[in-house]
Design a protein around this motif. Structure first.
Motif, PDB file in Angstrom:
ATOM      1  N   ALA A 129      16.705  20.334  43.051  1.00 38.76           N
ATOM      2  CA  ALA A 129      17.995  20.432  43.737  1.00 38.76           C
ATOM      3  C   ALA A 129      18.862  19.213  43.453  1.00 38.76           C
ATOM      4  N   TYR A 130      20.167  19.423  43.610  1.00 34.30           N
ATOM      5  CA  TYR A 130      21.147  18.339  43.466  1.00 34.30           C
ATOM      6  C   TYR A 130      22.095  18.419  44.653  1.00 34.30           C
ATOM      7  N   TYR A 131      22.245  17.306  45.375  1.00 31.57           N
ATOM      8  CA  TYR A 131      23.038  17.283  46.601  1.00 31.57           C
ATOM      9  C   TYR A 131      24.090  16.186  46.497  1.00 31.57           C
ATOM     10  N   LEU A 132      25.286  16.485  46.976  1.00 20.83           N
ATOM     11  CA  LEU A 132      26.303  15.439  47.070  1.00 20.83           C
ATOM     12  C   LEU A 132      27.062  15.573  48.385  1.00 20.83           C
ATOM     13  N   GLN A 133      27.432  14.417  48.932  1.00 25.68           N
ATOM     14  CA  GLN A 133      28.162  14.369  50.197  1.00 25.68           C
ATOM     15  C   GLN A 133      29.285  13.352  50.094  1.00 25.68           C
ATOM     16  N   ASN A 134      30.475  13.735  50.582  1.00 26.62           N
ATOM     17  CA  ASN A 134      31.603  12.822  50.584  1.00 26.62           C
ATOM     18  C   ASN A 134      31.344  11.649  51.522  1.00 26.62           C
ATOM     19  N   ALA A 135      31.896  10.489  51.167  1.00 27.64           N
ATOM     20  CA  ALA A 135      31.753   9.307  52.010  1.00 27.64           C
ATOM     21  C   ALA A 135      32.691   9.393  53.209  1.00 27.64           C
ATOM     22  N   MET A 136      32.332   8.696  54.275  1.00 29.95           N
ATOM     23  CA  MET A 136      33.195   8.574  55.450  1.00 29.95           C
ATOM     24  C   MET A 136      33.907   7.230  55.402  1.00 29.95           C
ATOM     25  N   ARG A 137      35.010   7.152  56.111  1.00 32.25           N
ATOM     26  CA  ARG A 137      35.763   5.893  56.163  1.00 32.25           C
ATOM     27  C   ARG A 137      34.973   4.849  56.935  1.00 32.25           C
ATOM     28  N   PRO A 138      34.930   3.600  56.444  1.00 37.53           N
ATOM     29  CA  PRO A 138      34.193   2.557  57.164  1.00 37.53           C
ATOM     30  C   PRO A 138      34.692   2.403  58.602  1.00 37.53           C
ATOM     31  N   LYS A 186      23.537  32.624  41.016  1.00 34.70           N
ATOM     32  CA  LYS A 186      23.987  32.771  39.632  1.00 34.70           C
ATOM     33  C   LYS A 186      22.774  33.052  38.743  1.00 34.70           C
ATOM     34  N   PHE A 187      22.746  34.280  38.214  1.00 33.52           N
ATOM     35  CA  PHE A 187      21.694  34.649  37.279  1.00 33.52           C
ATOM     36  C   PHE A 187      22.175  34.272  35.885  1.00 33.52           C
ATOM     37  N   THR A 188      21.500  33.308  35.249  1.00 35.99           N
ATOM     38  CA  THR A 188      21.927  32.764  33.967  1.00 35.99           C
ATOM     39  C   THR A 188      20.853  33.023  32.914  1.00 35.99           C
ATOM     40  N   ASP A 189      21.131  32.604  31.689  1.00 34.71           N
ATOM     41  CA  ASP A 189      20.159  32.817  30.617  1.00 34.71           C
ATOM     42  C   ASP A 189      18.950  31.895  30.741  1.00 34.71           C
ATOM     43  N   VAL A 190      19.008  30.919  31.662  1.00 38.94           N
ATOM     44  CA  VAL A 190      17.857  30.039  31.890  1.00 38.94           C
ATOM     45  C   VAL A 190      17.254  30.259  33.278  1.00 38.94           C
ATOM     46  N   GLY A 191      17.648  31.346  33.940  1.00 36.43           N
ATOM     47  CA  GLY A 191      17.075  31.660  35.238  1.00 36.43           C
ATOM     48  C   GLY A 191      18.093  31.614  36.357  1.00 36.43           C
ATOM     49  N   LEU A 192      17.599  31.750  37.583  1.00 40.62           N
ATOM     50  CA  LEU A 192      18.458  31.782  38.768  1.00 40.62           C
ATOM     51  C   LEU A 192      18.842  30.377  39.197  1.00 40.62           C
ATOM     52  N   ARG A 193      20.124  30.201  39.487  1.00 41.88           N
ATOM     53  CA  ARG A 193      20.619  28.965  40.057  1.00 41.88           C
ATOM     54  C   ARG A 193      21.406  29.327  41.319  1.00 41.88           C
ATOM     55  N   ALA A 194      21.325  28.493  42.345  1.00 38.76           N
ATOM     56  CA  ALA A 194      21.982  28.792  43.622  1.00 38.76           C
ATOM     57  C   ALA A 194      22.773  27.583  44.083  1.00 38.76           C
ATOM     58  N   ALA A 195      23.817  27.832  44.869  1.00 38.82           N
ATOM     59  CA  ALA A 195      24.659  26.742  45.364  1.00 38.82           C
ATOM     60  C   ALA A 195      25.177  27.080  46.750  1.00 38.82           C
ATOM     61  N   GLY A 196      25.358  26.046  47.560  1.00 37.35           N
ATOM     62  CA  GLY A 196      25.944  26.199  48.883  1.00 37.35           C
ATOM     63  C   GLY A 196      26.845  25.016  49.181  1.00 37.35           C
ATOM     64  N   SER A 197      27.889  25.237  49.990  1.00 41.65           N
ATOM     65  CA  SER A 197      28.821  24.167  50.321  1.00 41.65           C
ATOM     66  C   SER A 197      29.527  24.470  51.629  1.00 41.65           C
ATOM     67  N   ASN A 198      29.829  23.416  52.400  1.00 39.71           N
ATOM     68  CA  ASN A 198      30.650  23.582  53.598  1.00 39.71           C
ATOM     69  C   ASN A 198      32.010  22.905  53.444  1.00 39.71           C
ATOM     70  N   GLY A 199      32.310  22.448  52.240  1.00 39.35           N
ATOM     71  CA  GLY A 199      33.579  21.782  51.969  1.00 39.35           C
ATOM     72  C   GLY A 199      33.460  20.274  51.950  1.00 39.35           C
ATOM     73  N   ASN A 200      32.449  19.727  52.647  1.00 38.18           N
ATOM     74  CA  ASN A 200      32.235  18.280  52.672  1.00 38.18           C
ATOM     75  C   ASN A 200      31.007  17.871  51.869  1.00 38.18           C
ATOM     76  N   CYS A 201      30.083  18.798  51.718  1.00 36.13           N
ATOM     77  CA  CYS A 201      28.899  18.532  50.901  1.00 36.13           C
ATOM     78  C   CYS A 201      28.598  19.762  50.050  1.00 36.13           C
ATOM     79  N   ILE A 202      27.898  19.546  48.960  1.00 37.13           N
ATOM     80  CA  ILE A 202      27.525  20.622  48.046  1.00 37.13           C
ATOM     81  C   ILE A 202      26.071  20.428  47.654  1.00 37.13           C
ATOM     82  N   VAL A 203      25.327  21.521  47.556  1.00 40.82           N
ATOM     83  CA  VAL A 203      23.974  21.458  47.029  1.00 40.82           C
ATOM     84  C   VAL A 203      23.812  22.556  45.983  1.00 40.82           C
ATOM     85  N   THR A 204      23.168  22.217  44.890  1.00 45.70           N
ATOM     86  CA  THR A 204      22.808  23.211  43.880  1.00 45.70           C
ATOM     87  C   THR A 204      21.300  23.162  43.715  1.00 45.70           C
TER      88      THR A 204
END
Length: 377
Positions: A350-359, A161-179
């Motif tokens: 970078a910012y990363y998030l991952q869904n929790a698994m069931r205990p 994503k080319f924005t007015d503050v520069g390039l930002r990128a993101a990737g995801s496999n459906g269970n985790c996301i990173v920007t």
């Protein structure tokens, strides 16, 4: 065609061309690389493509006779590795069907193809391009989080994503996301989907300091600088609105720690090899990584600094995905636990998030309850 060229530079270019040219193709000519000698510029242009990505490089050389041909880049690599001198000569007398590659007393003669309809990459309009550097770092922070499943073609891409503050990128496999943040000078107003495999190939061919011009030709994104051009086919379709998703995350608590410490602790507990889940346990100023099996368990604590909320509780996560993430990130990190036990990691870039698994205990309880429920039915 008669050309004299530096063997080491030619070999490096042949290796890169071989990484692009497909080993199997219904068109034999696409298995090779197109070589074009131009006496005016004193350059040998080497082009390779697999119809998903294309690479074009220009090498300085001495051109005694102009010409063009298509030759197996993999075979060329093998031959150049075995020739003795610092320079080699390529000759194809009268542009006939065989090429000779000479160095001192060594000589290879092999069949080649005519150029024919070998596809060449298009160039974007110069006024529609922006500067871009730091490609390997950006790829490292995003490619790992993309999907491997061919049934999810859009999630196999990195969203640029080319924005007015520069390039930002993101990737995801459906269970985790990173920007991730990219080059701040790459401004614009466009969102593109480039296959992660293509971005990975480009990142292996350059360094963070290398500065490119980047633009699109409609169906492809093109990265180019002097004597080097890389083109990748873009994917079409709607992508996750990662900005909105990340903006909706609310952490119940956050702590400050170090990626290196997390990586070392996770590695030590996973050495017992009991599966693909890891438990994170928060105890005041400590974060404990735990793995357990039927007969063995392991734990490793690290020091953390509480920032917001009260760190407490047990949380389970996909260990393999977390290992891959920690390899891609570095430095100080703000670790948080958000709604539903979701893990968040925020670094400077970078910012990363991952869904929790069931205990684990809950899963066993449910399995044990199934026979009783069936009997009651």
């Amino acid at each position: 065609m008669i050309v004299t060229i530096n063997r080491a530079e030619f070999l490096d270019a042949a290796k890169r061309a071989a990484s692009i040219a497909p080993s199997e193709s219904p068109l034999d000519v696409l298995k090779g690389a197109l070589m074009e000698a131009d006496a005016v510029s004193g350059k040998l242009t080497i082009t390779s493509t697999n119809m998903e990505v294309a690479l074009e490089e220009k090498l300085p050389c001495s051109v005694q006779e102009e010409g063009s041909m298509v030759f197996s880049s993999k075979m060329l690599t093998e031959m150049l590795q075995r020739l003795p001198l610092d320079t080699v000569q390529i000759s194809r007398p009268d542009n006939h069907g065989r090429m000779a590659l000479r160095s001192e007393n060594a000589c290879y003669e092999v069949d080649v193809w005519d150029r024919g309809a070998f596809p060449k990459p298009d160039l974007p309009f110069p006024e529609d391009t922006v500067k871009l550097s730091g490609i390997p770092g950006m790829a490292q922070r995003t490619v790992f989080a993309t999907a491997q499943d061919n049934n999810k073609p859009l999630l196999k891409c990195v969203n640029l994503k080319f924005t007015d503050v520069g390039l930002r990128a993101a990737g995801s496999n459906g269970n985790c996301i990173v920007t991730a943040r990219g080059d701040n000078q790459s401004t614009g107003d466009v969102s593109l989907l480039i296959p992660a495999a293509s971005l990975g190939k480009l990142s292996n061919m350059c360094q963070d300091k290398d500065e490119f011009r980047v633009g699109t030709t409609g169906k492809s994104i093109v990265f180019f600088r002097e004597n080097f051009l890389f083109s990748a086919r873009l994917m079409e379709g709607g992508y996750i609105d990662t900005d909105q998703l990340v903006g909706s995350i609310r952490n119940a608590f956050t702590v400050l720690t170090d990626i290196h410490d997390m990586r070392a602790a996770l590695s030590s507990v996973l050495s017992i090899g009991t599966g693909n889940r890891v438990k994170l346990n928060f105890q005041d100023q400590r974060l404990v990584f735990q793995c357990a099996g039927d007969c063995v368990s392991a734990s490793a604590p690290i020091e953390v600094i509480a920032l917001t909320g009260t760190p407490a509780g047990d949380y389970w996560f996909n260990a393999k995905q977390l290992v891959t993430c920690l390899k891609a990130l570095s430095g100080t990190v703000t670790l948080g636990i958000a709604q539903g036990g979701m893990l968040t990691l925020a670094t400077q870039d970078a910012y990363y998030l991952q869904n929790a698994m069931r205990p684990e205990a809950q899963k066993k309880t449910q399995k044990a309850a199934q026979p009783a429920a069936a009997k009651a039915a």
